[in-house]
Write a protein that holds these residues in place. Structure first.
Motif, PDB file in Angstrom:
ATOM      1  N   ILE A  78       0.865  -1.183   0.000  1.00  0.00           N
ATOM      2  CA  ILE A  78       0.000   0.000   0.000  1.00  0.00           C
ATOM      3  C   ILE A  78       0.899   1.229   0.000  1.00  0.00           C
ATOM      4  O   ILE A  78       1.808   1.352   0.824  1.00  0.00           O
ATOM      5  CB  ILE A  78      -0.938   0.007   1.222  1.00  0.00           C
ATOM      6  N   SER A  79       0.669   2.138  -0.925  1.00  0.00           N
ATOM      7  CA  SER A  79       1.523   3.314  -1.098  1.00  0.00           C
ATOM      8  C   SER A  79       1.465   4.235   0.117  1.00  0.00           C
ATOM      9  O   SER A  79       0.488   4.220   0.874  1.00  0.00           O
ATOM     10  CB  SER A  79       1.119   4.073  -2.361  1.00  0.00           C
ATOM     11  N   PRO A  80       2.493   5.049   0.309  1.00  0.00           N
ATOM     12  CA  PRO A  80       2.582   5.907   1.508  1.00  0.00           C
ATOM     13  C   PRO A  80       1.372   6.804   1.724  1.00  0.00           C
ATOM     14  O   PRO A  80       0.905   6.945   2.860  1.00  0.00           O
ATOM     15  CB  PRO A  80       3.841   6.737   1.240  1.00  0.00           C
ATOM     16  N   GLU A  81       0.859   7.413   0.655  1.00  0.00           N
ATOM     17  CA  GLU A  81      -0.242   8.378   0.819  1.00  0.00           C
ATOM     18  C   GLU A  81      -1.555   7.729   1.248  1.00  0.00           C
ATOM     19  O   GLU A  81      -2.481   8.417   1.678  1.00  0.00           O
ATOM     20  CB  GLU A  81      -0.453   9.179  -0.481  1.00  0.00           C
ATOM     21  N   LYS A  82      -1.623   6.415   1.175  1.00  0.00           N
ATOM     22  CA  LYS A  82      -2.853   5.715   1.557  1.00  0.00           C
ATOM     23  C   LYS A  82      -2.752   5.046   2.933  1.00  0.00           C
ATOM     24  O   LYS A  82      -3.647   4.311   3.329  1.00  0.00           O
ATOM     25  CB  LYS A  82      -3.208   4.670   0.502  1.00  0.00           C
ATOM     26  N   ARG A  83      -1.671   5.310   3.644  1.00  0.00           N
ATOM     27  CA  ARG A  83      -1.478   4.658   4.950  1.00  0.00           C
ATOM     28  C   ARG A  83      -1.955   5.503   6.123  1.00  0.00           C
ATOM     29  O   ARG A  83      -1.921   5.046   7.265  1.00  0.00           O
ATOM     30  CB  ARG A  83       0.001   4.297   5.142  1.00  0.00           C
ATOM     31  N   GLY A  84      -2.364   6.723   5.876  1.00  0.00           N
ATOM     32  CA  GLY A  84      -2.859   7.579   6.958  1.00  0.00           C
ATOM     33  C   GLY A  84      -1.791   7.977   7.952  1.00  0.00           C
ATOM     34  O   GLY A  84      -2.058   8.094   9.149  1.00  0.00           O
ATOM     35  N   MET A  85      -0.571   8.187   7.434  1.00  0.00           N
ATOM     36  CA  MET A  85       0.559   8.527   8.298  1.00  0.00           C
ATOM     37  C   MET A  85       1.170   9.852   7.873  1.00  0.00           C
ATOM     38  O   MET A  85       1.190  10.181   6.680  1.00  0.00           O
ATOM     39  CB  MET A  85       1.636   7.428   8.259  1.00  0.00           C
ATOM     40  N   GLY A  86       1.673  10.606   8.842  1.00  0.00           N
ATOM     41  CA  GLY A  86       2.380  11.855   8.568  1.00  0.00           C
ATOM     42  C   GLY A  86       3.834  11.709   8.941  1.00  0.00           C
ATOM     43  O   GLY A  86       4.155  11.174   9.999  1.00  0.00           O
ATOM     44  N   LEU A  87       4.727  12.186   8.074  1.00  0.00           N
ATOM     45  CA  LEU A  87       6.165  12.043   8.302  1.00  0.00           C
ATOM     46  C   LEU A  87       6.817  13.417   8.398  1.00  0.00           C
ATOM     47  O   LEU A  87       6.650  14.255   7.512  1.00  0.00           O
ATOM     48  CB  LEU A  87       6.800  11.237   7.157  1.00  0.00           C
ATOM     49  N   VAL A  88       7.536  13.652   9.496  1.00  0.00           N
ATOM     50  CA  VAL A  88       8.296  14.891   9.676  1.00  0.00           C
ATOM     51  C   VAL A  88       9.775  14.536   9.603  1.00  0.00           C
ATOM     52  O   VAL A  88      10.277  13.755  10.414  1.00  0.00           O
ATOM     53  CB  VAL A  88       7.977  15.562  11.027  1.00  0.00           C
ATOM     54  N   PHE A  89      10.459  15.130   8.636  1.00  0.00           N
ATOM     55  CA  PHE A  89      11.860  14.807   8.404  1.00  0.00           C
ATOM     56  C   PHE A  89      12.780  15.617   9.323  1.00  0.00           C
ATOM     57  O   PHE A  89      12.352  16.572   9.960  1.00  0.00           O
ATOM     58  CB  PHE A  89      12.240  15.092   6.947  1.00  0.00           C
ATOM     59  N   GLN A  90      14.043  15.217   9.331  1.00  0.00           N
ATOM     60  CA  GLN A  90      15.042  15.948  10.102  1.00  0.00           C
ATOM     61  C   GLN A  90      15.174  17.381   9.586  1.00  0.00           C
ATOM     62  O   GLN A  90      15.297  18.323  10.350  1.00  0.00           O
ATOM     63  CB  GLN A  90      16.394  15.229  10.018  1.00  0.00           C
ATOM     64  N   SER A  91      15.136  17.536   8.256  1.00  0.00           N
ATOM     65  CA  SER A  91      15.064  18.877   7.668  1.00  0.00           C
ATOM     66  C   SER A  91      13.582  19.241   7.597  1.00  0.00           C
ATOM     67  O   SER A  91      12.745  18.385   7.318  1.00  0.00           O
ATOM     68  CB  SER A  91      15.671  18.883   6.261  1.00  0.00           C
ATOM     69  N   TYR A  92      13.258  20.491   7.826  1.00  0.00           N
ATOM     70  CA  TYR A  92      11.861  20.875   8.002  1.00  0.00           C
ATOM     71  C   TYR A  92      11.051  20.792   6.708  1.00  0.00           C
ATOM     72  O   TYR A  92       9.836  20.598   6.731  1.00  0.00           O
ATOM     73  CB  TYR A  92      11.788  22.305   8.568  1.00  0.00           C
ATOM     74  N   ALA A  93      11.726  20.935   5.545  1.00  0.00           N
ATOM     75  CA  ALA A  93      11.079  20.796   4.242  1.00  0.00           C
ATOM     76  C   ALA A  93       9.860  21.706   4.095  1.00  0.00           C
ATOM     77  O   ALA A  93       8.809  21.291   3.615  1.00  0.00           O
ATOM     78  CB  ALA A  93      10.685  19.335   4.006  1.00  0.00           C
ATOM     79  N   LEU A  94      10.006  22.962   4.525  1.00  0.00           N
ATOM     80  CA  LEU A  94       8.930  23.933   4.358  1.00  0.00           C
ATOM     81  C   LEU A  94       9.055  24.606   2.984  1.00  0.00           C
ATOM     82  O   LEU A  94      10.156  24.771   2.458  1.00  0.00           O
ATOM     83  CB  LEU A  94       9.000  24.995   5.458  1.00  0.00           C
ATOM     84  N   TRP A  95       7.902  25.002   2.424  1.00  0.00           N
ATOM     85  CA  TRP A  95       7.913  25.721   1.143  1.00  0.00           C
ATOM     86  C   TRP A  95       8.365  27.159   1.402  1.00  0.00           C
ATOM     87  O   TRP A  95       7.687  27.916   2.093  1.00  0.00           O
ATOM     88  CB  TRP A  95       6.523  25.723   0.513  1.00  0.00           C
ATOM     89  N   PRO A  96       9.526  27.575   0.863  1.00  0.00           N
ATOM     90  CA  PRO A  96      10.062  28.908   1.177  1.00  0.00           C
ATOM     91  C   PRO A  96       9.217  30.058   0.619  1.00  0.00           C
ATOM     92  O   PRO A  96       9.262  31.171   1.151  1.00  0.00           O
ATOM     93  CB  PRO A  96      11.457  28.888   0.538  1.00  0.00           C
ATOM     94  N   HIS A  97       8.455  29.806  -0.452  1.00  0.00           N
ATOM     95  CA  HIS A  97       7.680  30.874  -1.084  1.00  0.00           C
ATOM     96  C   HIS A  97       6.260  30.990  -0.512  1.00  0.00           C
ATOM     97  O   HIS A  97       5.492  31.854  -0.934  1.00  0.00           O
ATOM     98  CB  HIS A  97       7.590  30.634  -2.593  1.00  0.00           C
ATOM     99  N   MET A  98       5.934  30.133   0.459  1.00  0.00           N
ATOM    100  CA  MET A  98       4.601  30.160   1.060  1.00  0.00           C
ATOM    101  C   MET A  98       4.666  30.719   2.475  1.00  0.00           C
ATOM    102  O   MET A  98       5.637  30.499   3.200  1.00  0.00           O
ATOM    103  CB  MET A  98       3.999  28.750   1.117  1.00  0.00           C
ATOM    104  N   THR A  99       3.610  31.393   2.884  1.00  0.00           N
ATOM    105  CA  THR A  99       3.535  31.881   4.255  1.00  0.00           C
ATOM    106  C   THR A  99       3.384  30.705   5.208  1.00  0.00           C
ATOM    107  O   THR A  99       3.133  29.571   4.780  1.00  0.00           O
ATOM    108  CB  THR A  99       2.335  32.827   4.436  1.00  0.00           C
ATOM    109  N   ILE A 100       3.528  30.975   6.497  1.00  0.00           N
ATOM    110  CA  ILE A 100       3.395  29.929   7.499  1.00  0.00           C
ATOM    111  C   ILE A 100       1.997  29.323   7.460  1.00  0.00           C
ATOM    112  O   ILE A 100       1.825  28.106   7.566  1.00  0.00           O
ATOM    113  CB  ILE A 100       3.710  30.503   8.904  1.00  0.00           C
TER     114      ILE A 100
END
Length: 388
Positions: A78-100
């Protein structure tokens, strides 16, 4: 969220015989805060990625409740997006061009959540994490700790059944790490989310987890509560990895024996006849005591002559370095020490605080039982004498 079960899970790369994870059997209960703890390269991040679906198993099976999400034998996945899980990486991986705010509601927009519901969720999670006043700022305008809160908010906003955290605090300074530990603890209590947290920091694991899985070289060493891991380590690796300062180890095995081993053998032989089965003994620094008058040694404790070779303040506590029978020992105390380098005296440790390991490094349970039994007998005898 049903429990997550790994059965004989394995992972190898490039068809090599070297496995990043070997024969892993682990259960993570609903609402549990499980920490995967171990040194770099032990397989903890690989395990997290297998649970999330970012890595395919090389062997074994992973199931969530009654649903198999990855199984090599049946070929199901079962692919990741269908497992109902959220993953937070060591790097924050925020979109720099988007507001908080836009970063926080990004996952909700992908799921096409209605605007009113989306706004309500974002408002709640931003308020919970104390970042609502930064909603119109951009990631580059925030500190590392604030960015970490945004990364967590983005995952919590979509309300995942499981939150997977891959060393999310390692980029923060000491003060922010402490604050975020308290934040994660509060998040777990408030949202009741199942959390799987990867870390090499024993203090993070001890302060955050409801249960800890200690790994080494791709293999699971022990699973238990923080107290069980610390007070009853399954083997020498766990005993030496968890604890600061590290546990004192006295080698007892033939060809490795230290000068202090003779005293230890003499003491243990009275309580444990199979003394030859002991490979080493562990003594936690906080379990050791030092006195300058032999009469102050508690009844029934193991004791020996020692000299103070160093007093090291750490701020709020002290580490005292001793030399006993040419073996170096460390003890810790929260009371200002009244000894100085060069002082002579006696070290001691109560029997129930002695950790006994066999020649393969495995905890000797029968020795534990005997030592604890002797400690209880000694305590009862002392109490009877006081009553008399």
């Amino acid at each position: 969220m049903p429990k997550i079960t790994l059965r004989n899970a394995e992972k190898s790369y490039g068809g090599t015989a070297i496995k990043a994870v070997r024969d892993l059997n682990l259960e993570i209960g609903d609402g549990e805060f499980m920490c995967l703890l171990g040194p770099s390269g032990c397989g903890k991040t690989t395990t997290l990625r297998m649970i999330s679906g970012l890595e395919h198993l090389s062997g074994g099976q992973i199931s969530v409740g009654d649903k198999v999400v990855d199984c090599v034998a049946s070929g199901s996945f079962i692919s990741p997006e269908k497992r109902g899980m959220g993953l937070v990486f060591q790097s924050y991986a925020l979109w720099p061009h988007m507001t908080i705010e836009r970063n926080t509601d990004f996952g909700l927009r992908l799921r096409k959540v209605p605007k009113a519901e989306r706004q309500a969720r974002v408002d709640k999670v931003m308020k919970t994490l104390g970042i609502e006043k930064y909603r119109d700022r951009y990631p580059s305008q925030l500190s590392g700790g604030q960015q970490q809160r945004v990364a967590l908010a983005r995952m919590l906003a979509v309300n995942p059944d499981v939150l997977l955290l891959d060393e999310p605090l390692s980029n923060l300074d000491a003060r922010l790490r402490l604050e975020m530990r308290a934040e994660l603890k509060r998040i777990h209590e408030e949202f009741k989310t199942t959390i799987v947290f990867v870390t090499h920091d024993q203090w993070e694991a001890m302060t955050l987890a409801t249960s800890i899985a200690v790994m080494s070289e791709g293999e699971l060493q022990q699973v238990g509560t923080p107290n069980e891991i610390y007070e009853q380590p399954a083997n020498r690796f766990v005993a030496e990895f968890v604890g600061s300062p590290p546990i004192n180890i006295v080698e007892m095995g033939e060809g490795k024996a230290e000068p202090l081993s003779g005293l230890v053998k003499s003491y243990l032989s009275k309580a444990f006849p199979q003394i030859d089965a002991i490979g080493s003994v562990g003594l936690r620094p906080e379990a050791l005591g030092f006195v300058q008058d032999a009469a102050e040694v508690p009844q029934g404790a193991m004791e020996g002559g020692a000299q103070v070779t160093g007093v090291l303040p750490t701020g709020g506590s002290w580490i005292i370095e001793l030399r006993a029978h040419d073996t170096k020992l460390f003890l810790t105390t929260h009371k200002p020490p009244v000894v100085a380098e060069g002082d002579q005296g006696f070290f001691f440790v109560r029997p129930e605080a002695i950790h006994v390991f066999d020649s393969h490094g495995k905890r000797n349970v029968s020795a534990d039982i005997q030592l604890r039994g002797d400690a209880e007998t000694t305590a009862k005898t002392a109490k009877a004498r006081l009553s008399a």
